[in-house]
Design a protein around this motif. Structure first.
Motif, short mmCIF file in Angstrom:
data_model
loop_
_atom_site.label_atom_id
_atom_site.label_comp_id
_atom_site.label_asym_id
_atom_site.label_seq_id
_atom_site.Cartn_x
_atom_site.Cartn_y
_atom_site.Cartn_z
N MET A 1 0.83 -1.20 0.00
CA MET A 1 0.00 0.00 0.00
C MET A 1 0.87 1.25 0.00
SD MET A 1 -2.95 1.44 -0.08
CE MET A 1 -4.11 0.13 0.28
N GLN A 2 1.94 1.21 0.82
CA GLN A 2 2.82 2.37 0.90
C GLN A 2 3.44 2.67 -0.46
OE1 GLN A 2 2.98 4.18 3.68
NE2 GLN A 2 4.18 5.72 2.61
N ASP A 3 3.85 1.61 -1.20
CA ASP A 3 4.43 1.81 -2.52
C ASP A 3 3.41 2.43 -3.47
OD1 ASP A 3 6.84 0.83 -1.74
OD2 ASP A 3 6.54 -1.18 -2.54
N ALA A 4 2.17 1.96 -3.41
CA ALA A 4 1.13 2.51 -4.29
C ALA A 4 0.90 3.98 -4.00
CB ALA A 4 -0.17 1.72 -4.11
N ILE A 5 0.90 4.35 -2.73
CA ILE A 5 0.73 5.76 -2.36
C ILE A 5 1.91 6.58 -2.85
CG2 ILE A 5 0.61 7.35 -0.41
CD1 ILE A 5 -0.90 5.15 1.12
N ALA A 6 3.11 6.03 -2.71
CA ALA A 6 4.32 6.73 -3.15
C ALA A 6 4.32 6.93 -4.66
CB ALA A 6 5.56 5.97 -2.71
#
Length: 210
Positions: A1-6
Motif C-alpha cells: 500500500m505504501q508503494d502505491a501511495i508513493a
C-alpha cells in the motif's frame, strides 16, 4: 500500500511539473513532434529540474530490478517522465507501416475488442474455431508508426524509441544531424497471413492453428 501511495504521489508531482515546464521553451523542437533538442548546457539546465523526480522514480522501482540498476530510460512509461538522451550526434525519424496483432480463442471476446462484423463473417470465424482444438483467430490492425533512432557519440549501436507518449529531450553534440524521413514511409515487411476470414475495415481476422 505504501508503494502505491508513493507512486501516486510521484505521478502527481510529475504531472504538476509537466504543467509548469513542459514543453521546454528554451530548446528547439522537431516540427509537429514532442522531440526537443539543444546544447549540452541548455539540456543540462532543463534536466536538473527533472532530476529529483527521476531519482525518486528510480528509488521506487529499484527493488523490482534485483541487481540491475534502473536506467531512467527504462522507467515505466505511465509515470509520464520525458526521456533524456545525452551526447546525441544523430537522430533519424521514420514513419513505418506497422500492425497491431491480437489472438483470440472465442468470437465473443474478439468482437468485444475489435468491433462488429457481418453475420456471415462471424459464422466463418465460429466454424473455424469449431473445426480444431488448436484453432485460434488472429486479428491484425494496420497503422502508421513513428519511431526515432537515437545515435549517441561513442556508442556503436542506436536506441530505437517511441516518443509520442512522454516526449524526448536530446542533448546534442556540435555536429548534430537530424534526419527526418517522415515523407518516405518504410514498407511493411511481407505478411505471412493471407485470405482473411473477416474484415470490418479496421481489423482483419485470420485463421491460425496454435
Amino acid at each position: 500500500m505504501q508503494d502505491a501511495i508513493a507512486v501516486q504521489s510521484l505521478k502527481s508531482d510529475i504531472a504538476l511539473l509537466r504543467q509548469n515546464i513542459w514543453p521546454p521553451i528554451d530548446l528547439a523542437q522537431v516540427e509537429g513532434l514532442p522531440i526537443y533538442y539543444g546544447s549540452a548546457s541548455a539540456v543540462a539546465a532543463y534536466y536538473t529540474q527533472w532530476l529529483g523526480l527521476i531519482e525518486r522514480a528510480q528509488d521506487l522501482y529499484q527493488p523490482f530490478m534485483q541487481d540491475e540498476v534502473v536506467d531512467a530510460i527504462h522507467l515505466p512509461s505511465h509515470l509520464n517522465l520525458p526521456l533524456f538522451y545525452f551526447s546525441v550526434d544523430r537522430i533519424r525519424i521514420n514513419k513505418t507501416q506497422a500492425k497491431e496483432s491480437k489472438t483470440f480463442r472465442g468470437v465473443a471476446s474478439l468482437i468485444d475488442k475489435c468491433g462488429q462484423f457481418e453475420p456471415e463473417q462471424v459464422m466463418k470465424m465460429q466454424q473455424w474455431l469449431d473445426s480444431d482444438d488448436t484453432a485460434v483467430l488472429v486479428a491484425h490492425r494496420e497503422f502508421i508508426d513513428l519511431r526515432t533512432y537515437v545515435f549517441q557519440h561513442g556508442q556503436s549501436d542506436y536506441t530505437r524509441t517511441r516518443f509520442y507518449v512522454n516526449g524526448i529531450v536530446l542533448s546534442t553534440v556540435d555536429d548534430f544531424v537530424l534526419v527526418d524521413a517522415r515523407e518516405k514511409p518504410r514498407k511493411q515487411r511481407s505478411d505471412s497471413y493471407k485470405d482473411p476470414l473477416a474484415d470490418n475495415n479496421t481489423w482483419k481476422i485470420y485463421a491460425k492453428n496454435r
